[in-house]
Design an enzyme around this catalytic site. Structure first.
Site, PDB file in Angstrom:
ATOM      1  N   ASP A  33       0.841  -1.196   0.000  1.00 28.66           N
ATOM      2  CA  ASP A  33       0.000   0.000   0.000  1.00 28.66           C
ATOM      3  C   ASP A  33       0.879   1.249   0.000  1.00 28.66           C
ATOM      4  OD1 ASP A  33      -2.111   2.023   0.744  1.00 28.66           O
ATOM      5  OD2 ASP A  33      -3.298   0.211   1.069  1.00 28.66           O
ATOM      6  N   ASP A  58       4.131   1.405  -4.271  1.00 32.11           N
ATOM      7  CA  ASP A  58       3.116   1.918  -5.197  1.00 32.11           C
ATOM      8  C   ASP A  58       3.007   0.974  -6.391  1.00 32.11           C
ATOM      9  OD1 ASP A  58       1.718   3.524  -7.184  1.00 32.11           O
ATOM     10  OD2 ASP A  58       2.241   5.276  -5.966  1.00 32.11           O
ATOM     11  N   SER A  83     -14.003   5.925  -6.874  1.00 32.40           N
ATOM     12  CA  SER A  83     -14.813   7.137  -6.977  1.00 32.40           C
ATOM     13  C   SER A  83     -14.966   7.646  -8.402  1.00 32.40           C
ATOM     14  CB  SER A  83     -14.266   8.261  -6.094  1.00 32.40           C
ATOM     15  OG  SER A  83     -14.891   9.486  -6.388  1.00 32.40           O
ATOM     16  N   TYR A 146     -13.497   6.389 -14.498  1.00 35.96           N
ATOM     17  CA  TYR A 146     -13.316   5.267 -13.562  1.00 35.96           C
ATOM     18  C   TYR A 146     -13.857   3.975 -14.167  1.00 35.96           C
ATOM     19  CZ  TYR A 146     -14.040   2.196  -9.562  1.00 35.96           C
ATOM     20  OH  TYR A 146     -14.040   1.112  -8.709  1.00 35.96           O
ATOM     21  N   LYS A 150     -11.888   0.293 -15.053  1.00 35.94           N
ATOM     22  CA  LYS A 150     -12.234  -1.013 -14.496  1.00 35.94           C
ATOM     23  C   LYS A 150     -12.598  -2.008 -15.594  1.00 35.94           C
ATOM     24  CE  LYS A 150     -11.961  -1.484 -10.597  1.00 35.94           C
ATOM     25  NZ  LYS A 150     -10.726  -1.741  -9.788  1.00 35.94           N
ATOM     26  N   VAL A 190     -21.141   6.769   0.399  1.00 38.40           N
ATOM     27  CA  VAL A 190     -22.368   7.364   0.914  1.00 38.40           C
ATOM     28  C   VAL A 190     -22.739   6.849   2.310  1.00 38.40           C
ATOM     29  CG1 VAL A 190     -23.873   5.700  -0.273  1.00 38.40           C
ATOM     30  CG2 VAL A 190     -24.749   7.939   0.334  1.00 38.40           C
ATOM     31  N   ASN A 207     -28.016  12.967  -3.572  1.00 41.34           N
ATOM     32  CA  ASN A 207     -27.953  13.458  -4.944  1.00 41.34           C
ATOM     33  C   ASN A 207     -29.189  12.995  -5.703  1.00 41.34           C
ATOM     34  OD1 ASN A 207     -25.274  14.624  -4.752  1.00 41.34           O
ATOM     35  ND2 ASN A 207     -24.517  12.531  -4.673  1.00 41.34           N
ATOM     36  N   ARG A 214     -29.539   0.929  -5.496  1.00 40.06           N
ATOM     37  CA  ARG A 214     -28.252   0.255  -5.496  1.00 40.06           C
ATOM     38  C   ARG A 214     -28.373  -1.130  -4.854  1.00 40.06           C
ATOM     39  NH1 ARG A 214     -27.425   3.507  -8.667  1.00 40.06           N
ATOM     40  NH2 ARG A 214     -25.934   5.228  -8.730  1.00 40.06           N
TER      41      ARG A 214
END
Length: 323
Positions: A33, A58, A83, A146, A150, A190, A207, A214
């Protein structure tokens, strides 16, 4: 049998829970990490454990990847910049970490001849696909940088399986929550963010109108999937991706009501906190619901925690750890 498991991003929310779990089973665990989003306090309980090794490095540095993976039997690759909003604000760094870093880890894992490379994929890969529930082989166009990163991870993993024989399994996480998830920062998830605000009697901001839904997935369901992905011996179950979810969906309005209910049992004033509504967020998928049939059939997946059951556990953890 004791295995050596490398967990990248092991100081993060999911990674540190995986470290704890696999150490508890008697494995050796290596954590890689760079602490850009992970926290040292997430590792505090393991630092004296002789089976735990921390490498501060890294994934964007191939030498760090090579060093971390050299003794590993299995890799659980959790390191990423999460994010959607962060990726919209800074697509270059998101790509560097999530694509270049991912490729570094694949190359290092291939060269070290690890037994299997299990990686965190994302439900964001479904993009603008309208169908529900989401089935692994039907995706749309990505809605954020993002999501692109992925999806590229899945493409690279597939190529490394076919070209180099590296066993890979991708786990498409759906809105994971639970203990150790960070409530602070501009890109906080959230659930911990709302919990902290409600505990301080502050109004959470949803929002949109709160009707986006979800498939909220408790951390222990995710741990189960990672364990199954390491253990499965059926060749047909390898070199593919699996939805990692509960297989149900709740709106944000329902989520907040559950949070208020469970937190109000600890402080009755929380029941009176008002909810505020804001603008929809760019790049957000309106509705998310996973089919978990493939994971049940191929891996024997059997998620134990619904949203409500997970929230009760999470609320208790935050109540005891955020004060």
């Amino acid at each position: 049998m004791q295995n050596t498991i490398l967990i990248t991003g092991g100081a993060g929310f999911i990674g540190s829970n995986l470290c704890e779990y696999f150490l508890g089973l008697g494995n050796k665990v290596i954590c890689l990490d760079n602490f850009s989003t992970g926290h040292r306090h997430n590792l505090q309980d393991f630092l004296e454990n002789p089976n735990f090794k921390l490498i501060e490095g890294d994934i964007r540095n191939i030498e760090d990847c090579m060093l971390a993976v050299q003794d590993a039997d299995y890799v659980l690759h959790e390191a990423a910049l999460g994010s959607v909003p962060r990726s919209i604000n800074d697509p270059i760094t998101t790509n560097d970490v999530n694509v270049s870093g991912f490729l570094n880890m694949l190359v290092a894992s291939r060269d070290a001849k690890v037994k299997r490379f299990v990686y965190a994929a994302s439900s964001s890969t479904y993009g603008d696909s309208q169908g529900l529930p989401k089935v692994e082989d039907i995706i749309g166009k990505p809605l954020s940088p993002y999501a692109i990163t992925k999806y590229v991870n899945e493409l690279y993993a597939d190529i490394f399986s076919k070209t180099y024989g590296l066993e890979t399994i991708g786990l498409r996480y759906f809105n994971v929550f639970g203990r150790k998830q960070d409530p602070d920062g501009a890109y906080a998830a959230v659930i911990p963010k709302f919990v902290k605000q409600l505990m301080k009697l502050e109004s959470p901001v949803i929002n949109g109108d709160g009707n986006y839904s979800r498939d909220f997935t408790y951390i222990d369901n995710v741990i189960q999937m990672n364990k199954l992905a390491i253990e499965v011996n059926n060749k047909e179950a390898l070199n593919t991706v699996y939805n990692t979810a509960y297989g149900d969906r709740n709106t944000l309005n329902e989520l907040v009501q559950y949070l208020k209910k469970y937190l109000a049992e600890l402080n009755p004033e929380i029941a009176n906190v008002q909810i505020v509504y804001g603008e929809n967020r760019a790049g957000d998928i309106p509705h998310s619901l996973a089919s978990i049939d493939k994971a049940k059939k191929q891996l024997g997946y059997n998620p134990k925690y619904s949203l409500q059951e997970g929230l009760k556990e999470a609320v208790s953890w935050y109540w005891n750890n955020l004060k």
